[in-house]
Design an enzyme around this catalytic site. Structure first.
Site, short mmCIF file in Angstrom:
data_model
loop_
_atom_site.label_atom_id
_atom_site.label_comp_id
_atom_site.label_asym_id
_atom_site.label_seq_id
_atom_site.Cartn_x
_atom_site.Cartn_y
_atom_site.Cartn_z
N GLU A 43 0.84 -1.19 0.00
CA GLU A 43 0.00 0.00 0.00
C GLU A 43 0.88 1.25 0.00
O GLU A 43 1.95 1.27 0.60
CB GLU A 43 -0.89 -0.02 1.24
CG GLU A 43 -1.86 1.15 1.34
CD GLU A 43 -2.71 1.11 2.58
OE1 GLU A 43 -3.78 1.76 2.59
OE2 GLU A 43 -2.33 0.45 3.58
N LYS A 118 -9.67 1.73 -2.67
CA LYS A 118 -9.92 1.15 -1.35
C LYS A 118 -11.33 1.49 -0.85
O LYS A 118 -11.71 2.66 -0.77
CB LYS A 118 -8.86 1.68 -0.38
CG LYS A 118 -8.89 1.07 1.01
CD LYS A 118 -7.73 1.64 1.82
CE LYS A 118 -7.65 1.08 3.22
NZ LYS A 118 -6.52 1.69 3.97
N CYS A 159 -5.41 -3.27 2.57
CA CYS A 159 -5.21 -3.04 4.00
C CYS A 159 -6.48 -3.23 4.84
O CYS A 159 -6.88 -4.36 5.11
CB CYS A 159 -4.61 -1.65 4.21
SG CYS A 159 -3.80 -1.43 5.83
#
Length: 278
Positions: A43, A118, A159
């Site tokens: 990330e 995301k 994540c």
């Protein structure tokens, strides 16, 4: 199905795009030299910056980002597929100045063939006193992505998404045989939950879970957990960097293992509608 040699790139991304590219490119070259055909970075591969003013200076559009452009060129030069785990770029949404935290899948000709923003942003107050408000700077995405590769379908996550199993189930049911989890986990949450959550998502989906991570003490003051990990479809840890230093983690994915896991426990075919709790 074929087997696939891969590599995860564990990074300690600097606070400027030029330094970030200089940091990650040699690791990618080492991965390609080691035989990897699919290489995945962590990330925030293009920069990690807490300070809002410095971050605004570094932020640009996807097509103008120096790290994305440099890594597209590198994928083409090396003849490998490359997943930029994420880059922080302008979201492109009118009236919203927040960035997108975006995964980009690049093919061996250097073309961006899939992207994913995301979905779940990290807003939390940790018991250690750490306070994170990712939503202040990052606009959440609106949809899931499963990308075609020469070896099978790849589901994209980033994540904090790791804590939302419904996303992983949807990716698996859409045909994913591997799911990427590029991350920059904090040390407290990484130590407590990282490996357990990765193994759980593999077991629930029967997918290969590929988790390249940021690692160690960064220029902007944060510290990340590292421990980049590859988990097999049965939930076994196949490969792991057991530290928080930059490095390359190699593994070979056997996609017959996906079929074996899903045949042994066919949970993806057993969904039932149910009434909500009272």
């Amino acid at each position: 199905m074929a087997t696939l040699p891969i590599a995860l790139i564990q990074t300690r991304t600097p606070a400027s795009p030029s330094a970030a590219l200089a940091h990650v490119a040699p690791l990618i070259r080492a991965a390609a030299a080691g035989g990897a055909k699919l290489i995945l970075t962590a990330e925030a591969t293009n920069f990690l910056i807490k300070d809002p003013a410095a971050r605004a200076t570094a932020l640009t559009t996807e097509d103008q980002d120096a790290v994305i452009g440099g890594l597209r060129d590198l994928a083409r030069e090396l003849g490998v597929w490359l997943l930029i785990g994420s880059a922080i770029v302008r979201s492109g949404h009118e009236g919203d100045d927040r960035a997108a935290n975006r995964s980009l899948l690049i093919d061996d000709a250097g073309a961006v063939v899939a992207t994913y923003d995301k979905l779940h942003v990290f807003d939390v107050d940790l018991p250690t006193g750490e306070r994170w408000r990712e939503s202040a700077a990052v606009r959440p995405g609106d949809g899931a992505t499963v990308a075609d590769t020469p070896w099978g379908k790849l589901g994209l996550t980033i994540c904090y998404d790791l804590r939302f199993p419904q996303l992983y189930r949807a990716l698996a049911k859409a045909g994913a045989v591997m799911i990427s989890v590029p991350a920059a986990f904090t040390v407290p949450t990484g130590e407590a939950h990282w490996e357990t959550l990765l193994r759980a998502r593999a077991i629930e989906t029967g997918c290969w879970i590929l988790a390249p991570a940021q690692a160690g003490a960064h220029e902007d003051g944060r510290r990340t957990w590292g421990r980049s990990t590859v988990v097999g479809p049965w939930g076994e840890v196949v490969a792991k960097l057991d530290h928080d230093e930059p490095g390359v983690l190699f593994a070979t994915l056997d996609f017959d293992a996906v079929e074996r896991a899903r045949t042994a426990v066919p949970q993806l075919t057993h969904d039932r509608a149910f009434a909500g709790p009272a």
